[in-house]
Structures are given as C-alpha cells and as structure tokens.
Enzyme design. Structure first.
Site, mmCIF file in Angstrom:
data_model
loop_
_atom_site.group_PDB
_atom_site.id
_atom_site.type_symbol
_atom_site.label_atom_id
_atom_site.label_comp_id
_atom_site.label_asym_id
_atom_site.label_seq_id
_atom_site.Cartn_x
_atom_site.Cartn_y
_atom_site.Cartn_z
ATOM 1 N N GLU A 1 0.837 -1.206 0.000
ATOM 2 C CA GLU A 1 0.000 0.000 0.000
ATOM 3 C C GLU A 1 0.870 1.254 0.000
ATOM 4 O O GLU A 1 1.883 1.319 0.677
ATOM 5 C CB GLU A 1 -0.920 0.002 1.226
ATOM 6 N N CYS B 1 -7.781 -2.096 8.072
ATOM 7 C CA CYS B 1 -6.390 -2.053 7.616
ATOM 8 C C CYS B 1 -5.980 -0.618 7.310
ATOM 9 O O CYS B 1 -4.907 -0.166 7.713
ATOM 10 C CB CYS B 1 -6.197 -2.958 6.393
ATOM 11 N N HIS C 1 -1.070 -5.718 2.038
ATOM 12 C CA HIS C 1 -2.231 -6.617 1.978
ATOM 13 C C HIS C 1 -1.862 -7.949 1.327
ATOM 14 O O HIS C 1 -1.072 -7.983 0.376
ATOM 15 C CB HIS C 1 -3.356 -5.965 1.159
HETATM 16 N N1 PCA Z 1 -8.166 -7.130 6.510
HETATM 17 C C1 PCA Z 1 -9.150 -6.094 6.757
HETATM 18 C C2 PCA Z 1 -9.088 -5.845 8.232
HETATM 19 C C3 PCA Z 1 -8.384 -7.005 8.819
HETATM 20 C C4 PCA Z 1 -7.754 -7.684 7.670
HETATM 21 O O1 PCA Z 1 -6.947 -8.625 7.734
HETATM 22 C C5 PCA Z 1 -8.937 -4.865 5.875
HETATM 23 O O2 PCA Z 1 -8.435 -5.003 4.734
HETATM 24 O O3 PCA Z 1 -9.269 -3.756 6.279
#
Ligand code: PCA
Length: 210
Positions: A79, A142, A166
């Site tokens: 990100e 996240c 991610h």
């Molecule tokens: N993914 C979610 C919150 C917790 C996770 O592992 C997200 O992408 O916000």
C-alpha cells in the site's frame, strides 16, 4: 534493527487470516539483522488501533510493517497511502459499523506510507512472488490502523519507515466457501514478506551509516 510486524485476527466469514499465519511463520525464523517484534491486532475499530500503538510503544521499532488480508487481491499488495476515512462494508468483530466518518476529525486527508515501497515491490517480485503497488488500502480496519500509525508517528516527529501490506486469501479459506477467489499459498506469502523485510532492513542500515 527492531522491526514491528503485525497481523490481524480472522474476521467476517473466515476462521483464518493469512496475515496472522505469516506473522506466526516469520516469528519462528531468524532474519539477518532484524530483531522481530510481533502483534496480532483485533479487528475492532477501537481496540485495533490502540493495540498497534501499544505495540509501537513497547517495541520502540526502527520500522513498522502491518499485514492484513484483502481477499480479492491477486498478489502481495504494497500500500502507498492511508486515507482519513472509515466506511465499513461489514461490521468489525465487535459489531461496530462506520459510514463516511473521518478517523481523526480535522487531521490530514491522507498520509503516504513511508516504507521503501518501490524497492519492496521489486524485491518481492525478484523473490518469485507476484506483487503490486496499491493506491488504496480500503476504508476498513487495515486502512484505519495504517492511518492512525502514520498520524501518530507524524505527531511524534518520529521518522521511521512504516506502512501496510495486503495479502490475498489462503487456499484453505477459499476451499471452504462457495465463492471462488484468487489465492496464494502461505509459503509464497512468507517468501514475499521476508523479501520485503530484507529491503527495509537494508534501507534502515544504509540510512544509519549515512
Ligand atoms: N483485513 C481487513 C481488516 C483485517 C484484515 O486482515 C482490511 O483489509 O481492512
């Protein structure tokens, strides 16, 4: 150098979270030059960011990498930015919802992640793992923990590399569902995240030497 690596507990319909699995796997290894501190964050808009800030205070890290799951992603997604917005598609694990709310009222609209994202992208791919640079971490937990982290570091004028990565779903998560989603094996994710951490450790070492 001290590196804080965090994952999230499972949420939504899933009983697993790849980010928790990757953190657990890397805890069992030695990464050259890295003293690894870890935390698994609750998927809770109140307790999640608080747990991350507590972990930062405890580890006094030289870099922070937060991991989470983004089930529809096809690659390791590094990100670039966190935005000052909460807009939940599903409630968090405590049943909290949020629609079009700021995370910190009056604070900047966004922060750039301060990890060496381009070098991480190159290193993950060089390790043989599909990767992408992403312009949105969403508007759920996240993005929230990333924003809160970057805001907190900015307030403290602490210039350490920090950001979010991610991960796609694990095969076992998709095998038990009716809907088919892209997956990546735990082994491949660990390979990619390890390569990303290696780049951060080198960047921190170079900054110190300079
Ligand atoms: N993914 C979610 C919150 C917790 C996770 O592992 C997200 O992408 O916000």
């Amino acid at each position: 150098m001290n590196l804080l690596l965090t994952g999230f507990e499972p949420f939504g319909e899933s009983k697993l979270n790849p980010s928790e699995q990757v953190v657990r796997a890397l805890e069992r290894e030695r990464i050259a030059g890295v003293e690894l501190y870890t935390a698994i964050l609750p998927v809770d808009r109140v307790r999640g960011p608080a747990a991350l800030l507590r972990a930062v205070r405890a580890a006094r890290p030289d870099a922070v990498v937060c991991l989470g799951e983004a089930a529809r992603r096809v690659a390791i997604s590094i990100e670039r930015v966190a935005i000052n917005l909460l807009d939940f598609r599903i409630a968090d694990n405590a049943g909290n919802k949020a629609t079009d709310e700021p995370i910190v009222p009056g604070a900047p609209a966004a922060y750039f992640c301060t990890l060496p994202v381009r070098a991480m992208y190159d290193a993950v791919r060089a390790a043989g793992v599909p990767a992408e640079l992403s312009l949105s971490a969403g508007a759920y937990l996240c993005n929230q923990v990333t924003y809160v982290l970057l805001h907190d570091l900015a307030q403290q004028q602490l210039e350490i590399p920090a950001g979010f990565v991610h991960l796609p779903a694990l095969p076992a998560q998709v095998a038990t569902r009716d809907m088919l989603l892209p997956t990546m094996s735990l082994e491949t994710m660990v390979l990619g995240v390890r390569a990303g951490i290696g780049v951060i450790a080198r960047a921190v070492a170079v900054a110190r030497a300079g």
